[in-house]
Design a protein around this motif. Structure first.
Motif, mmCIF file in Angstrom:
data_model
loop_
_atom_site.group_PDB
_atom_site.id
_atom_site.type_symbol
_atom_site.label_atom_id
_atom_site.label_comp_id
_atom_site.label_asym_id
_atom_site.label_seq_id
_atom_site.Cartn_x
_atom_site.Cartn_y
_atom_site.Cartn_z
ATOM 1 N N ARG A 157 0.811 -1.227 0.000
ATOM 2 C CA ARG A 157 0.000 0.000 0.000
ATOM 3 C C ARG A 157 0.843 1.275 0.000
ATOM 4 N NH1 ARG A 157 -5.188 0.143 3.699
ATOM 5 N NH2 ARG A 157 -3.767 -0.548 5.314
ATOM 6 N N GLN A 158 2.062 1.194 0.601
ATOM 7 C CA GLN A 158 2.887 2.402 0.622
ATOM 8 C C GLN A 158 3.838 2.517 -0.583
ATOM 9 O OE1 GLN A 158 4.005 1.637 4.594
ATOM 10 N NE2 GLN A 158 1.936 2.361 4.984
ATOM 11 N N HIS A 159 4.181 1.373 -1.181
ATOM 12 C CA HIS A 159 5.266 1.411 -2.179
ATOM 13 C C HIS A 159 4.846 1.112 -3.609
ATOM 14 C CE1 HIS A 159 7.944 1.715 1.172
ATOM 15 N NE2 HIS A 159 7.536 0.545 1.655
ATOM 16 N N ALA A 160 3.814 0.296 -3.809
ATOM 17 C CA ALA A 160 3.467 -0.084 -5.184
ATOM 18 C C ALA A 160 1.980 -0.380 -5.295
ATOM 19 C CB ALA A 160 4.263 -1.317 -5.603
ATOM 20 N N HIS A 161 1.339 0.309 -6.236
ATOM 21 C CA HIS A 161 -0.107 0.132 -6.415
ATOM 22 C C HIS A 161 -0.446 -0.968 -7.401
ATOM 23 C CE1 HIS A 161 -0.571 4.613 -5.131
ATOM 24 N NE2 HIS A 161 -0.344 3.801 -4.111
ATOM 25 N N GLY A 162 0.569 -1.501 -8.046
ATOM 26 C CA GLY A 162 0.311 -2.566 -9.022
ATOM 27 C C GLY A 162 1.613 -3.163 -9.486
ATOM 28 N N VAL A 163 1.497 -4.173 -10.336
ATOM 29 C CA VAL A 163 2.685 -4.856 -10.827
ATOM 30 C C VAL A 163 2.515 -5.147 -12.314
ATOM 31 C CG1 VAL A 163 1.728 -7.065 -10.009
ATOM 32 C CG2 VAL A 163 4.145 -6.919 -10.496
ATOM 33 N N VAL A 164 3.612 -5.051 -13.041
ATOM 34 C CA VAL A 164 3.593 -5.337 -14.481
ATOM 35 C C VAL A 164 4.584 -6.470 -14.751
ATOM 36 C CG1 VAL A 164 4.076 -4.419 -16.783
ATOM 37 C CG2 VAL A 164 3.115 -2.919 -15.028
ATOM 38 N N PHE A 165 4.115 -7.548 -15.348
ATOM 39 C CA PHE A 165 5.005 -8.606 -15.832
ATOM 40 C C PHE A 165 5.321 -8.282 -17.289
ATOM 41 C CE2 PHE A 165 2.644 -11.648 -12.787
ATOM 42 C CZ PHE A 165 3.570 -11.425 -11.775
#
Ligand SMILES: C[S@@+](CC[C@H](N)C(=O)[O-])C[C@H]1O[C@@H](n2cnc3c(N)ncnc32)[C@H](O)[C@@H]1O
Length: 277
Positions: A157-165
């Motif tokens: 919640r503080q560092h990354a709102h999502g991820v991309v492969f």
């Protein structure tokens, strides 16, 4: 893991209208073998491997997982390497169809997840076009397992709102990933980038990502994730290519870019029982 007691290939034979023996169509299972650690295999994958007549597998499937196959099963290694395809994709497609038409239970076993950079989509389409019954079973993809094995989440919640492969390897003649656009989006939207097949092109990827991400962005490179041979380094985007060259990390590795990586140093302090063997 012990190889189970041999069983006989299950070939269904039915009589057609004229009374001639006809082989009932087999079935293909596109199965994810997970990142390497056999204990990360799904129960469904283990059950299907143990019931297969034929297993058509790629090079990232570990011997421990293959040992779950019955002694009677035919194991075919169609190992894919970026620059050396042991068997071209068209031949793999044809092989799967041919085995299924013989009435065999075919497991197409792929490292990680069949639908993440595994050409599972192409095989699915080919099998469906040939009228073969096919089912896909997910596996844990390497990028997810690699970061988790270090005790770090891909989203936070503080560092990354999502991820991309994303793949670092482009098909010949294809422009490939628009790294500049991705860097811009990752920065604005606070996304973690997980780059597959990116080690050999790390210098180019680094240069392109630096157009939108700060040189201080934390980066990890994880090789052989979840295997006993696992190694990793942490560095910054500005130092990525140099750090890879110095550490001699090689394929199969994933490169993880984003603030969540800064948690990896703390994860190294995790008690051994929380680490993947
Ligand atoms: C052709 S892709 C297949 C990906 C696979 N379908 C998956 O979902 O993990 C092969 C790439 O996956 C990554 N990879 C696969 N297994 C890995 C592992 N155990 N550790 C690190 N990276 C891995 C590497 O980037 C490798 O070059």
């Amino acid at each position: 893991m012990a190889r189970p007691t041999p069983s006989h290939p299950r070939r269904l034979v039915a009589l057609d209208g004229a009374g001639k023996a006809a082989v009932a169509a087999g079935r293909v299972w596109l199965v994810g073998a997970g990142p390497g650690d056999p204990e990360l295999l799904t129960l469904k994958a283990a059950r299907l491997i143990a019931a297969a007549d034929v297993i058509v597998h790629d090079g990232l499937v570990s011997p421990e997982i293959l040992s779950l196959a019955p002694a009677s099963a035919r194991l075919i290694d169609v190992a894919k390497r970026k620059s050396r395809h042991t068997l071209p994709q068209d031949d793999i497609n044809r092989l799967l169809v041919a085995f299924a038409l013989q009435g065999l239970t075919v497991v197409r076993l792929k490292g990680g997840d069949p639908f993440i950079f595994g050409r599972g989509g192409e095989e699915l389409e080919h099998l469906q076009a040939a009228g073969i019954a096919v089912t896909v079973i997910n596996g844990i993809t390497a990028g997810l397992a690699a970061v988790t094995s270090l005790g770090v989440p891909l989203t936070h919640r503080q560092h990354a709102h999502g991820v991309v492969f994303v793949t670092g390897h482009a098909k010949p003649g294809d422009e490939g990933t628009d790294w500049r656009a991705l860097a811009d989006t990752a920065f604005k939207a606070k996304l973690t980038l997980v780059i597959y097949m990116g080690v050999s092109g790390a210098g180019r990827i680094q240069d392109e990502l630096l157009t939108g991400l700060p040189a201080s962005t934390p980066v990890a490179v994880i090789q052989n994730a979840t295997l006993t041979s696992q190694r990793h380094i942490t560095t910054t985007l500005g130092q990525l290519a140099t750090a890879i060259a110095e550490s001699r990390l090689a394929s199969p590795s994933v490169i993880v870019v984003g603030d969540v990586v800064s948690g990896i140093a703390a994860a190294a302090e995790l008690p051994a029982q929380f680490r993947v063997a």
